[in-house]
Design an enzyme around this catalytic site. Sequence first.
Site, PDB file in Angstrom:
ATOM      1  N   ASN A  14       0.840  -1.177   0.022  1.00 43.12           N
ATOM      2  CA  ASN A  14       0.038   0.120   0.153  1.00 43.12           C
ATOM      3  C   ASN A  14       0.755   1.166   0.002  1.00 43.12           C
ATOM      4  OD1 ASN A  14      -1.635   1.998   0.585  1.00 43.12           O
ATOM      5  ND2 ASN A  14      -2.134   1.304   2.522  1.00 43.12           N
ATOM      6  N   TRP A  15       1.020   1.819  -1.072  1.00 45.38           N
ATOM      7  CA  TRP A  15       1.806   3.018  -1.170  1.00 45.38           C
ATOM      8  C   TRP A  15       1.254   4.351  -0.747  1.00 45.38           C
ATOM      9  CZ3 TRP A  15       4.871   3.460  -6.372  1.00 45.38           C
ATOM     10  CH2 TRP A  15       5.559   2.380  -6.613  1.00 45.38           C
ATOM     11  N   LYS A  16      -0.021   4.043  -0.195  1.00 48.99           N
ATOM     12  CA  LYS A  16      -0.728   5.537   0.323  1.00 48.99           C
ATOM     13  C   LYS A  16      -0.395   6.625  -0.413  1.00 48.99           C
ATOM     14  CE  LYS A  16       0.276   3.310   4.710  1.00 48.99           C
ATOM     15  NZ  LYS A  16       0.318   3.548   6.266  1.00 48.99           N
ATOM     16  N   HIS A 101      -9.314   1.066   5.070  1.00 52.23           N
ATOM     17  CA  HIS A 101      -8.023   1.069   5.713  1.00 52.23           C
ATOM     18  C   HIS A 101      -8.046   1.943   6.869  1.00 52.23           C
ATOM     19  CE1 HIS A 101      -3.951   2.314   6.593  1.00 52.23           C
ATOM     20  NE2 HIS A 101      -3.693   1.332   5.985  1.00 52.23           N
ATOM     21  N   GLU A 103      -6.604   4.535   8.422  1.00 51.18           N
ATOM     22  CA  GLU A 103      -6.357   6.020   7.769  1.00 51.18           C
ATOM     23  C   GLU A 103      -7.762   6.586   7.339  1.00 51.18           C
ATOM     24  OE1 GLU A 103      -2.578   5.553   5.740  1.00 51.18           O
ATOM     25  OE2 GLU A 103      -1.592   4.944   7.491  1.00 51.18           O
ATOM     26  N   GLU A 171      -4.917  -5.380  10.849  1.00 53.48           N
ATOM     27  CA  GLU A 171      -4.094  -4.256  10.967  1.00 53.48           C
ATOM     28  C   GLU A 171      -3.975  -3.473  12.351  1.00 53.48           C
ATOM     29  OE1 GLU A 171      -2.189  -3.032   7.083  1.00 53.48           O
ATOM     30  OE2 GLU A 171      -3.809  -1.614   7.154  1.00 53.48           O
ATOM     31  N   GLY A 177       2.957   2.066  10.502  1.00 58.51           N
ATOM     32  CA  GLY A 177       3.874   2.976  10.408  1.00 58.51           C
ATOM     33  C   GLY A 177       4.505   3.533  11.547  1.00 58.51           C
ATOM     34  N   SER A 216       3.810  -2.525  10.286  1.00 60.10           N
ATOM     35  CA  SER A 216       5.012  -2.455  10.341  1.00 60.10           C
ATOM     36  C   SER A 216       5.851  -3.930   9.956  1.00 60.10           C
ATOM     37  CB  SER A 216       5.642  -2.016  11.812  1.00 60.10           C
ATOM     38  OG  SER A 216       5.260  -0.538  12.080  1.00 60.10           O
ATOM     39  N   GLY A 237       2.997  -1.406   4.182  1.00 60.31           N
ATOM     40  CA  GLY A 237       2.858  -0.099   3.766  1.00 60.31           C
ATOM     41  C   GLY A 237       4.369   0.715   3.407  1.00 60.31           C
ATOM     42  N   GLY A 238       5.065   1.151   4.301  1.00 57.98           N
ATOM     43  CA  GLY A 238       6.381   1.644   4.297  1.00 57.98           C
ATOM     44  C   GLY A 238       7.288   0.985   3.591  1.00 57.98           C
TER      45      GLY A 238
END
Length: 256
Positions: A14-16, A101, A103, A171, A177, A216, A237-238
Amino acid sequence: MGLDMARRKLIAGNWKMNGLQSARKQVQDLITLQGGEMLAKLDVLLCPPATLLADMVRDAGASGLHMGGQDCHAEDHGAHTGDIAASMLKDCGAAYVIVGHSERRADHGESSAEVKAKAEAALAAGLIAIVCVGETLHEREAGQAFSVVGGQVKGSVPDGATAENCVLAYEPVWAIGTGKVATTDDIAAMHGHIRELLDALGGTALVDARVLYGGSVKPGNASDIFALDNVDGGLIGGASLKAADFSAIIDATNGR
Ligand code: PEP
């Protein structure tokens, strides 16, 4: 789902809200690092920002690497400025879409009912929905993790969900993150709980539904997490932004 495909691992990135045209280079780097072999054994997915989706579908070509959206609207078309319909994602070559998600649940106040409607729109468009659930730190510390996640699963899984068209992603919000990872015991317990809920909700249709862990995940912790019984891959993610890291996480499945 055929036996050979049952709970085939899915590693999703997920590049957000990250990535300009220059980031498309990661697609070729990932294909070079992985070759065809791993992409044939596993499902590997990148969910870039919508601005890069069509280009990255073309970049992936016939490599077997899938592309997906990060969100969709519950309606198929209409007066919803700035939103994207599931059919539009499908039209530019997406195979999956993430819905719910944390977020989006936090930043846009999305309820489980809205997430469910989005997931149903995804299924109607022929996309595979990745439905995200997870508790906050406050909820975990209050001993509510299982009830919160249970409520989200029951409220967000779309009608008509099957193992082929629906994936769950657990998640924990406090792990996203932050560099904090849930313990393998906590992940195993929650994934077991989610699997029981899916069996109760969908009966045989969801017995083989995949449940991903996200929060993470890094090259250094991925193999311990992916080795757990009820973990069918990861939502990353990251560490999905750099092909080398994402590739190392894919390798951590050992092709299983
Ligand atoms: C995510 O955004 O879904 C996620 C798990 O992020 P990270 O891997 O950076 O914690």
